[in-house]
Design an enzyme around this catalytic site. Structure first.
Site, mmCIF file in Angstrom:
data_model
loop_
_atom_site.group_PDB
_atom_site.id
_atom_site.type_symbol
_atom_site.label_atom_id
_atom_site.label_comp_id
_atom_site.label_asym_id
_atom_site.label_seq_id
_atom_site.Cartn_x
_atom_site.Cartn_y
_atom_site.Cartn_z
ATOM 1 N N GLU A 281 0.541 -4.419 2.947
ATOM 2 C CA GLU A 281 1.936 -4.725 2.623
ATOM 3 C C GLU A 281 2.720 -5.128 3.878
ATOM 4 O O GLU A 281 3.710 -5.851 3.800
ATOM 5 C CB GLU A 281 2.587 -3.502 1.964
ATOM 6 C CG GLU A 281 3.326 -3.850 0.689
ATOM 7 C CD GLU A 281 3.783 -2.616 -0.072
ATOM 8 O OE1 GLU A 281 3.387 -2.507 -1.247
ATOM 9 O OE2 GLU A 281 4.517 -1.779 0.466
ATOM 10 N N HIS A 302 -25.323 1.177 -0.648
ATOM 11 C CA HIS A 302 -26.232 0.890 -1.764
ATOM 12 C C HIS A 302 -25.575 -0.006 -2.811
ATOM 13 O O HIS A 302 -26.104 -0.179 -3.902
ATOM 14 C CB HIS A 302 -26.722 2.205 -2.381
ATOM 15 C CG HIS A 302 -27.512 3.008 -1.404
ATOM 16 N ND1 HIS A 302 -28.885 3.031 -1.373
ATOM 17 C CD2 HIS A 302 -27.108 3.784 -0.351
ATOM 18 C CE1 HIS A 302 -29.302 3.795 -0.369
ATOM 19 N NE2 HIS A 302 -28.235 4.259 0.264
ATOM 20 N N LYS A 416 7.245 -7.713 -10.791
ATOM 21 C CA LYS A 416 8.266 -6.920 -11.488
ATOM 22 C C LYS A 416 9.196 -7.829 -12.285
ATOM 23 O O LYS A 416 9.541 -7.537 -13.422
ATOM 24 C CB LYS A 416 9.103 -6.121 -10.480
ATOM 25 C CG LYS A 416 8.350 -5.027 -9.780
ATOM 26 C CD LYS A 416 9.299 -4.206 -8.931
ATOM 27 C CE LYS A 416 8.530 -3.348 -7.950
ATOM 28 N NZ LYS A 416 9.365 -2.777 -6.919
HETATM 29 O O1 PA5 Z 1 6.078 0.574 0.910
HETATM 30 C C1 PA5 Z 1 6.855 0.370 -0.001
HETATM 31 O O2 PA5 Z 1 8.068 0.175 0.203
HETATM 32 C C2 PA5 Z 1 6.407 0.362 -1.449
HETATM 33 O O3 PA5 Z 1 5.051 0.439 -1.597
HETATM 34 C C3 PA5 Z 1 7.033 1.525 -2.196
HETATM 35 O O4 PA5 Z 1 6.653 2.723 -1.571
HETATM 36 C C4 PA5 Z 1 6.644 1.562 -3.662
HETATM 37 O O5 PA5 Z 1 6.875 0.324 -4.267
HETATM 38 C C5 PA5 Z 1 7.418 2.633 -4.398
HETATM 39 O O6 PA5 Z 1 8.789 2.418 -4.258
HETATM 40 P P1 PA5 Z 1 9.853 3.529 -4.569
HETATM 41 O O7 PA5 Z 1 9.633 4.660 -3.633
HETATM 42 O O8 PA5 Z 1 11.172 2.858 -4.348
HETATM 43 O O9 PA5 Z 1 9.669 3.950 -6.004
#
Ligand code: PA5
Length: 441
Positions: A281, A302, A416
């Protein structure tokens, strides 16, 4: 011997010291940006000195809340996804007994599986449970659905007031639906600092509360992270986060587009999941970035071993090697020796595992796979704290060397938008029309 070490000798047959050193100016610039807050995404740098600024009062508050939940509940469900899930899961799995059937913490809200939620409610039917609901934005769909179901179920069992004493929310200080709901219902809350992004939040209550509920030592975890914070602060030849960041970028520039995080201890499986989110990310943007993958060896030798040994040469491996396992198991001798294993009788299982690791390292290097080796002395809270901070620091440096903003995730919003349009969420009317037209054609 309690240090985390990095060995990059296994990459030198592929990229030279000169290629690696050429990235040093970029690394120094990246470290400066992190420490002075002058780079892109500088409003999300709260993690940089989190281990050294987290107060003992905050840690005590987390511990007390955890103790209360442990006392009141057979089991606690940590509800969250992505950065609000993976850090706690990684640490709890690494520290728990492999077949521990009495785990205090289980997870939900990390998927939208109807069967998962059905089975969870069934599992909880004869149990007293608590909920830690975690969402920075307070609006994420997956945990919101799980929380609604669990909350309704708990309130039916215990009544609203008793239920509210077993629910803790971790969210933004003021924004989001979860903050509003918590205030209305009177839940105990913890704040996710504004300047700490989800995937960098394991050392905030997001990770620390579930870890404490699971019975592990959060003081030691933070102390380990604090040690690594000071060890990786100064740039230079001793800075292992800098070495890691520079080496992986040198490999990427040389065409190695996929990094496989390898463990030889299945307790680290979810640590790799946490690492994949952190690096994926943070770096996968602007049509750039190493693709983070992971395997559990020797299990996956394996299944994936053939590809890694002999497939397209665009990969490198980063091996997480644990020097000492927590326990000792020796291979027994057998008078009949029908299985032919007496040649290793008397050896610890870990000696065999280590030879599998060394043999694989040599074979993969011979097969064209560069190898970075990160060694941790053992799996405990302190070393996990160190490892977490090491990878976070490495990620910040590496993302800036790559030339991206490591602290945003604009691409996560696209699915989303489509999902909300398809579900006809209020406010998405135009997108709903567009997506329906698109699907007609
Ligand atoms: O690193 C990030 O910002 C995302 O992966 C969030 O942790 C994830 O989308 C969850 O978001 P939230 O904590 O707002 O529910």
């Amino acid at each position: 011997m309690d240090k985390i070490k990095i060995d990059i000798s296994g990459v030198l047959p592929f990229v030279s010291n000169k290629q690696i050193d050429a990235l040093e100016p970029k690394a120094l610039d990246a470290i400066k940006k992190l420490d002075e807050g002058t780079g892109e995404g500088n409003d999300f740098l709260g993690w940089v000195n989190l281990p050294s600024v987290i107060s003992s009062e905050e840690l005590e508050d987390i511990k007390k809340t955890a103790e209360k939940l442990r006392d009141k509940c057979d089991v606690v469900i940590a509800v969250g996804i992505g950065g609000s899930y993976l850090g706690a899961k990684a640490v709890i799995d690494a520290l728990s007994g492999t077949f521990a059937s009495n785990s205090k913490v289980i997870f939900a809200g990390q998927n939208i599986g109807e069967d998962y939620l059905h089975d969870l409610l069934g599992f909880l039917s004869d149990k007293t449970y608590g909920i830690i609901v975690i969402s920075k934005s307070g609006t994420t769909t997956e945990p919101a659905i799980a929380f609604r179901l669990l909350k309704e179920n708990l309130e039916k069992k215990l009544g609203k007031k008793e239920a509210s004493e077993r629910i803790v929310a971790i969210t933004d200080a003021s924004k989001g639906a979860l903050r509003k709901l918590s205030e209305t219902e009177g839940y105990k809350t913890f704040v996710i600092p504004d300047n700490v992004g989800g995937r960098f939040s394991v050392l905030t209550p997001v990770g620390l509360l579930p870890i404490a509920v699971a019975g592990f030592d959060i003081h030691a975890l933070v102390e380990g992270a604090r040690t690594m914070e000071s060890q990786t602060h100064q740039p230079g030849a001793e800075n292992i986060a800098q070495i890691y960041a520079v080496t992986r970028n040198a490999l990427y520039n040389d065409g190695k587009k996929i990094e496989i995080l390898v463990n030889y201890n299945p307790k680290l499986h979810f640590f790799a999941e946490w690492w994949k989110q952190l690096y994926g990310e943070s770096e996968g943007k602007d049509k750039k970035g190493i693709f983070p993958a992971s395997v559990d060896f020797s299990t996956d030798l394996h299944s994936m071993g053939q590809w890694i040994q002999d497939g397209e040469r665009t990969i490198f491996e980063t091996v997480l090697s644990v020097e000492s396992p927590q326990s000792t198991v020796k291979i027994p001798s057998d008078d009949d020796n029908l299985d032919g294993l007496n040649y290793i009788a008397g050896k610890r299982v870990d000696e065999v595992n280590k030879m599998a690791e060394l043999g694989t390292r040599l074979a993969h290097i011979d097969g064209g796979v560069p190898n970075i080796r990160i060694t941790i002395p053992s799996i405990d809270e302190k070393n996990l704290g160190k490892l977490i901070y090491f990878f976070e620091r490495g990620c910040g440096i590496s993302g800036y060397i790559l030339g991206v903003n490591p602290f945003n995730q604009p691409g996560v919003e696209d699915y989303k938008r489509n999902m909300f349009a398809l579900l006809e969420k209020p406010g998405y009317e135009e997108q709903t029309r567009n997506i329906k037209n698109r699907l007609k054609n």
